[in-house]
Structures are given as C-alpha cells and as structure tokens.
Design an enzyme around this catalytic site. Structure first.
Site, PDB file in Angstrom:
ATOM      1  N   GLU A   1      -9.500  75.005  -9.289  1.00  0.00           N
ATOM      2  CA  GLU A   1     -10.507  74.145  -9.934  1.00  0.00           C
ATOM      3  C   GLU A   1     -11.819  74.103  -9.151  1.00  0.00           C
ATOM      4  OE1 GLU A   1      -8.775  70.314 -10.752  1.00  0.00           O
ATOM      5  OE2 GLU A   1      -7.253  71.160 -12.085  1.00  0.00           O
TER       6      GLU A   1
ATOM      7  N   GLU B   1      -1.892  74.709 -15.239  1.00  0.00           N
ATOM      8  CA  GLU B   1      -1.673  73.259 -15.153  1.00  0.00           C
ATOM      9  C   GLU B   1      -1.818  72.677 -16.552  1.00  0.00           C
ATOM     10  OE1 GLU B   1      -3.528  70.732 -12.234  1.00  0.00           O
ATOM     11  OE2 GLU B   1      -3.718  72.374 -10.777  1.00  0.00           O
TER      12      GLU B   1
END
Length: 507
Positions: free
Chosen positions: A193, A311
């Site tokens: 991320e 995720e």
C-alpha cells in the site's frame, strides 16, 4: 440490445435481465469458458497485529501448541480451510520490518517498537518460523518485502537467505540457523500500500515505480524463478487509476501481478446496501485489467501480468480497536461469498486472492486459551477452496432486482465453474434477498445434467446470527438432489450462500 450490453458492463455477474414471471434462470454452458481458476485465489494473510501471530499461529507454552510453539488447533483449522498460500508479515507492519531481526537464536533477537500498530515486536516469530509453519499447515508462503523503510539490498538478501541453496553469505547463514535446504519462497510482494499516506515510507507513483523496479531487478537476479507482485493503489479516495497505470509502466517487464486491496463495511446497518458493496471490487478489477492490457502493448515480455487481490474482507466494527478482533455474522459471510464469486468470474485475470486475515484479527478462525472455532466467514471460503476448481464459466443470470442509488442490483449473485476431471459443473449462488427464497431454473446449455447433485448451503436463523466457541449458528449444511436433463430447479433460501456440484454428461 445496446441496453442489455450496458447492463452487463454496469452490473457485474454476467448478463442478467429483470425477472418477469415464473422462476429465475441461470444458464451454464461448459463451452463458454473464461479462464482457469488458480488455486491461489483461496489464500489468506497474517500480519504482526494483535493476536494474529502471537496467541494465534504461535503460542509457546500453551497446552494446545506443539513442540515448536505452533498452535495445533489453528494448524488443523488452516488445513480444513484448504488455504493455498499465506501472505506475511504485512500489511502496514512490513514497512517498518527488517527481516534480519527475526532470524538466528531467539534469545538474541531484538525487541522493536512497531510504528504501524503501536505494539512491541519481540521478533520471536520470523522467517524460518513462518516457513516452517506454512509447511505444517500445508500451504505456501508469500512474502512481502519492506519498501517503506527498507532497502534494495535488504530485499535481495532476503531472497538469497530463503532461496539460494548454499555457498553465499546469506544462504550459509540460513544453514547455520538449522535449515540446510532452501525455503524456495516463490511469491514476493514489492511493498504494501505504498500509495497510502498512512504507510511508513509513503511514496508517490513515480518514486515508488523507480524504487520497486530497481528492487525487482536485484531480486530476480538472485532467483529468476520468483514471482513478483507490484503494489497497486489502495487509496481509492485518490487518483488510484493513474497510480496503477504509472507503476505498471515501470514494472511491466518485471512484475507478474499487481496487487489490489478492498475492505467493505456496514456502519449504516443497511442490509441491501451492504450486499452490494463488493461491486466496486469488480469494477476495480476490470479497470485494472484494461490498464494491464495497455501496459502490455509496450512490454518486451510475452507472459501476462495478473491481479493479486491480496487483501479483502469485511472490516468496520473493530477497526482501530486494539487487536481488531471483528466478530462476524451471517450477512458478513454473504458479502465474503460475493467477493469469492467475483474472483471466480474474473479468473482469467485474478490469479491470487488473500482474505485478511487468518486468525483472530478480522479472521475466519478465532482462538482462545481453551481452543478455537470457526467464524461465519470461514464457511464460504472453505466451500470455494474445497470445491470450486477447474475453469470459470461465463453465466447468464435472469432474476429480480432491487433499486440502489439509481442502479438495479440482482438478488442472485452467481459464479460457475466446470471441473473437467470430475465432469461436474459448480454453481455458486448468493441469494441477497432478506426474506424470500428464489426458485431458479439452472439450465444446461451443452450436454445434460446426469445424476445426483450435491448441495452445500451456508445459512443461519437470521442475518445477524453469529458463531462462538459453544455455538455454530452459521455453518455449512449438505444436501442431495437429483439433476437430470437440461434443467435443474432449485429454491435458493433467503439470505443464503449455496454451492452446488452437478454432474454433466456430454456424449
């Protein structure tokens, strides 16, 4: 015709039409194949957060642990879940994690402050412990390297430690640490991320792309057989499409996957809105697929880049609380089933997916000092991982819909697959309707249905039903039915997920 095509794009799940009279319809055709379903879409994720690692996977001294400190009940539950691969060590945690802290004699490992979650990290559980846990759990390790506070050398040295047999500094150190054979870790993510300002070492797309490219080159020069996952955008409030386009431009010749993340929530307690929240995930997949195609027009490589949806989950009740120990109910399980339907429908491009996380922290498995139990979201993932293999099929769905934000949402969310070895069609159906069963004709377009169908249903007494150590209010119930000819009629109960295996005869 144009309206139907527009509907097919705007409302994922195959072509659909609003039901008029009579039964809903699902058309399956074993010749309308979209792509092979990769077993890695049934993966999970563990992070050094709360009780996921310590007290979840690993609890030395517990009567429930084995001689190495691994929780036997969690290992058994992981094997029951048919987990294909597990991503580790993060997550946000990895952007401050230095893997060298977690090798060698445990007594000499440093305790660090984890800036991602505010915990103290003992480093008692590191590289070798995780790989050994994976072998015992019958799953594959998937490592994420630190591209936040880490260096290129740190990343390539980790590959050397894990994958080179002997004769180099890091491989020989692994051998001295008690692991003579290389770990052969195949899958590696290039940071986590990195577009998010919450991330240690946050970078813009250009800076991340340059850094990830140079890191990827070094890692693949150590082991050319590894598979690399570039960090796609997770900040959907920002210009996420441009981020993905930029990093694909940099990594188009080196990355094998691009990672997407998505969590959904129901803070407004609006059931029907919640049931449609995963539709954005499908939109993100389709847009990213187009960006991959654009990048590949300029790539030197011939093998494709895929999507790793590494995720995903429902996460909102315990978000921000210490431990993030979400307790799931039936409606959460239904939403998870629609995530899985999306991955199957897009199996031609989604080749990895990892539910976040595996145990205790927003997880399908929950452990205590006394034992462990299955949360509601365990059951749809287990059914997909156990039964939904083979080739994804392009299905036609005709059912009633409900209005939401100017769109029409089909009550039935559907995916299907053909298992050529078993000679069976697998039909996965989430009935989003809160009150009504939906009687549906499943129509065989090529060949005919040929015998006993096995039906697996995940349901509970109401949408808020939860599980606990003492009661599994939501679980899988197995039934049988006869399916012969070109039509099999089944009533999908209200608020349910159903997986049906139906034999197909083609001669």
């Amino acid at each position: 015709m144009l309206a139907a095509l527009v509907a097919a794009v705007l409302i994922p799940g195959g072509l659909w039409a609003r039901g008029k009279t009579g039964n809903a319809r699902i058309k399956v055709d074993i010749e309308r194949q979209k792509g092979e379903i990769d077993r890695n879409i049934y993966g999970n994720f563990v992070e050094h957060l709360g009780r996921c690692i310590y007290g979840g996977l690993y609890e030395p001294g517990s009567p429930l642990s084995d001689e190495k400190g691994y929780r036997r009940d969690v290992l058994e539950a992981t094997r029951a879940l048919r987990t294909s691969l597990v991503r580790w060590p993060g997550g946000n945690f990895v952007s401050g994690y230095h893997w060298e802290d977690g090798i060698g004699p445990q007594a000499g490992r440093p305790t660090r402050i984890d800036l991602a979650w505010g915990f103290r990290e003992s480093n008692a559980f590191g590289t070798d412990e995780f790989v050994e846990w994976c072998r015992r759990a019958a799953t594959e390790p998937y490592f994420c390297v630190n591209l936040g506070t880490g260096t290129m050398d740190e990343a390539r040295n980790w590959v050397e430690y894990c994958n080179v047999e002997k004769g180099t500094y890091w491989s020989d150190l692994r051998r001295r640490n008690g692991y003579e054979k290389p770990h052969k870790v195949k899958y590696w993510a290039l940071g986590n991320e990195m577009d998010g300002q919450w991330q240690m070492g946050h970078k813009n797309a250009e800076d991340y792309g340059k850094f990830a490219l140079e890191t990827a080159k070094l890692m693949k020069w150590i082991d050319r057989d590894i598979k690399l996952v570039v960090a796609g955008s997770s900040d959907y409030n920002g210009n996420w499409i441009d981020w993905n386009r930029t990093v694909l431009e940099y990594l188009k010749n080196h990355a094998d996957y691009i990672a997407l993340h998505n969590y959904v929530e129901n803070r407004s307690n609006d059931y029907y809105k919640f049931m449609a929240t995963t539709r954005f995930a499908e939109k993100a997949i389709r847009i990213t697929e187009g960006l991959i195609a654009e990048a590949m027009t300029k790539a030197e490589r011939k093998d494709p880049i895929y999507i790793a949806f590494d995720e995903y989950n429902v996460w909102y009740r315990a978000k921000g609380e210490e431990g993030n120990e979400e307790v799931y109910n039936l409606e959460d399980a239904l939403v998870v089933s629609t995530f899985l339907n999306i991955f199957v429908r897009n199996a031609h491009v989604v080749k990895m997916a990892n539910m976040a996380q595996l145990v205790n922290v927003i997880a399908p498995i929950f452990s205590t000092k006394e034992g462990s139990w299955y949360q509601t979201i365990f059951y749809p993932l287990q059914l997909f991982a156990t039964h939904c293999h083979g080739t994804s099929l392009d299905t036609f769905v005709d059912c009633d819909t409900y209005a939401l934000g100017g769109e029409r949402i089909p009550y039935l969310d559907v995916s299907a697959a053909y298992d050529n070895e078993a000679g069976e069609v697998i039909v996965n159906v989430t009935n989003r309707h809160r009150e009504q069963a939906i009687t549906t004709d499943i129509l065989c377009q090529t060949g005919r249905f040929g015998g006993k169908a096995t039906v697996y249903e995940v349901n509970g007494p109401d949408i808020k039903a939860e599980n606990s150590m003492t009661r599994q209010a939501v679980k899988t119930v197995t039934k049988e039915a006869q399916a012969r000819g070109d039509r099999f009629t089944y009533a999908f109960p209200a608020h349910s997920f159903t997986l049906i295996r139906i034999p197909v005869v083609t001669d």
